[in-house]
Design an enzyme around this catalytic site. Structure first.
Site, PDB file in Angstrom:
ATOM      1  N   HIS A   1       8.213  -0.256  -3.198  1.00 55.50           N
ATOM      2  CA  HIS A   1       6.903   0.376  -3.318  1.00 55.50           C
ATOM      3  C   HIS A   1       7.042   1.816  -3.771  1.00 55.50           C
ATOM      4  CE1 HIS A   1       4.627  -2.914  -1.478  1.00 55.50           C
ATOM      5  NE2 HIS A   1       5.599  -3.014  -0.592  1.00 55.50           N
TER       6      HIS A   1
ATOM      7  N   HIS B   1       4.132  -4.210   4.218  1.00 58.85           N
ATOM      8  CA  HIS B   1       4.983  -3.837   5.342  1.00 58.85           C
ATOM      9  C   HIS B   1       4.422  -2.618   6.075  1.00 58.85           C
ATOM     10  CE1 HIS B   1       8.018  -6.688   4.086  1.00 58.85           C
ATOM     11  NE2 HIS B   1       8.891  -6.239   4.988  1.00 58.85           N
TER      12      HIS B   1
END
Length: 379
Positions: free
Chosen positions: A241, A187
């Site tokens: 993440h 992303h």
């Protein structure tokens, strides 16, 4: 027998120059050669996206982990704050629309072609490279334990070792596979690639380095910068993440955007940064470059003749030195032999194209709207 270029039916320029009868044929031929020269570039971007989706199905490496590692014990957020489809719209579709809209205002098809090709190239390179690293590194995500579903009786690692993914009770292998794709953040790399490319594109179009200091330019560029930052932060908020994952992904996206942008545009520090590079096919149908002598004052002209001096290296015209002055003012830059030349990119100076001296020759926004490529000379 009359020569072809002396025929009365030959189109003429606004300055009296004559163009050949096959000018329009040459232009059509050149457009086709331009199309064929860039067709492989577009095809390659499609192949890159195909590779990206194929790599997404690969069962990559899965690292060992420590079941006492609290950085892997975060909950699994469902749904995500920024799903994949929204990421594609914000960082792919929106920049493309802005590029097309800007090119439409400037009435230059070539700018749209260059801008879109650079954008797609950057996104494709970044997405593919990020996925290659993901499946190779195999780092567990912060929500890995929630994906893995560890057995209740498993409270410690094997003696003198770490735990393998085979202890997981998760039945959905795709969910478990995604749990080992934390580094780097896809992303983040995609968001920064699209938004940083847009920042470079808008900064060049607004001539941000022209030393005028308009504050609205900075506020406009804050929008894509904030968009990429918020998307990156959301990946840590959703526990998808680690911090190092999003930092690495952001750097990959910025590097990919800069590289792709510079393939088709000069740096934003350039005075002509708002123009794309001209096509890689040279303008072989351009009329010969005209030369014009610099005008000097009558006194200087008479003085030069009375002294029997022929200046500028020409036997027929008087021309000034490149370091001289005219009426106390510096002379314009001169070409070879003391002649001043007209920029070949300034097609309006010759009135080439539609035959009415307007200077628009249906070259898809080329000419004044492009930065001419340097001529490569063979040794």
């Amino acid at each position: 027998m009359p020569l072809p270029f002396l025929s009365s039916k030959s189109p003429t320029t606004s300055r009296g120059g004559r163009a050949t009868n096959d000018m329009s044929t040459s232009k059509r031929s050149r457009r086709m050669r331009i199309f064929l020269s860039y067709a492989p570039d577009w095809a390659l971007t499609i192949v890159l996206w195909g590779i990206f989706y194929l790599l997404d199905k690969v069962n990559g490496y899965r690292r060992l982990f420590d079941i006492t590692d609290t950085s892997l014990a975060h909950p699994h957020a469902d749904p995500e704050r920024v799903p994949v489809w929204l990421l594609a719209v914000l960082c792919g579709v929106v920049p493309a629309i802005i590029i097309i809209f800007t090119a439409a205002i400037r009435r230059t098809f070539w700018d749209a072609q260059s801008g879109l090709l650079g954008l797609i190239l950057g996104l494709g390179l970044v997405a593919t490279f990020t996925n290659i690293v993901k499946i190779t590194v195999g780092r567990p995500r912060p929500d890995f334990f929630a994906r893995c579903i560890l057995p209740d009786n498993l409270t410690e690692n094997p003696l003198h070792g770490l735990t393998s993914w085979t202890v997981c009770t998760q039945t959905d292998d795709s969910q478990l596979q995604e749990g080992f794709r934390s580094f780097p953040s896809g992303h983040s790399s995609f968001a920064w690639s699209g938004m940083w490319y847009l920042i470079l594109y808008l900064a060049a179009k607004m001539r941000i380095n022209n030393r005028t200091g308009y504050t609205y330019k900075s506020w406009l560029l804050l929008a894509p910068l904030s968009c990429a930052s918020l998307i990156t932060i959301s990946r840590t908020m959703d526990y998808r993440h680690h911090a190092t994952d999003v930092i690495a992904g952001s750097l990959i996206g910025i590097a990919g955007a800069w590289y792709s942008y510079r393939q088709y545009y000069p740096p934003i520090s350039s005075p002509q940064s708002y123009k794309p590079y001209s096509p890689r096919i040279p303008k072989d149908e351009e009329i010969p470059l005209h030369h014009r002598p610099n005008r000097r004052s009558s006194a200087e002209h008479m003085l030069g003749n009375s002294n029997g001096i022929v200046e500028g290296g020409s036997h027929h015209h008087t021309g000034g030195s490149s370091q001289g002055t005219t009426n106390g003012q510096p002379l314009a830059p001169e070409g070879r032999d003391g002649w001043s030349t007209v920029d070949i990119g300034d097609r309006g100076a010759y009135g080439v194209g539609n035959g009415n001296g307007g200077g628009r020759d249906n070259d898809y926004g080329e000419g004044k709207e492009t930065v001419q490529r340097p001529v490569e000379r063979s040794v």
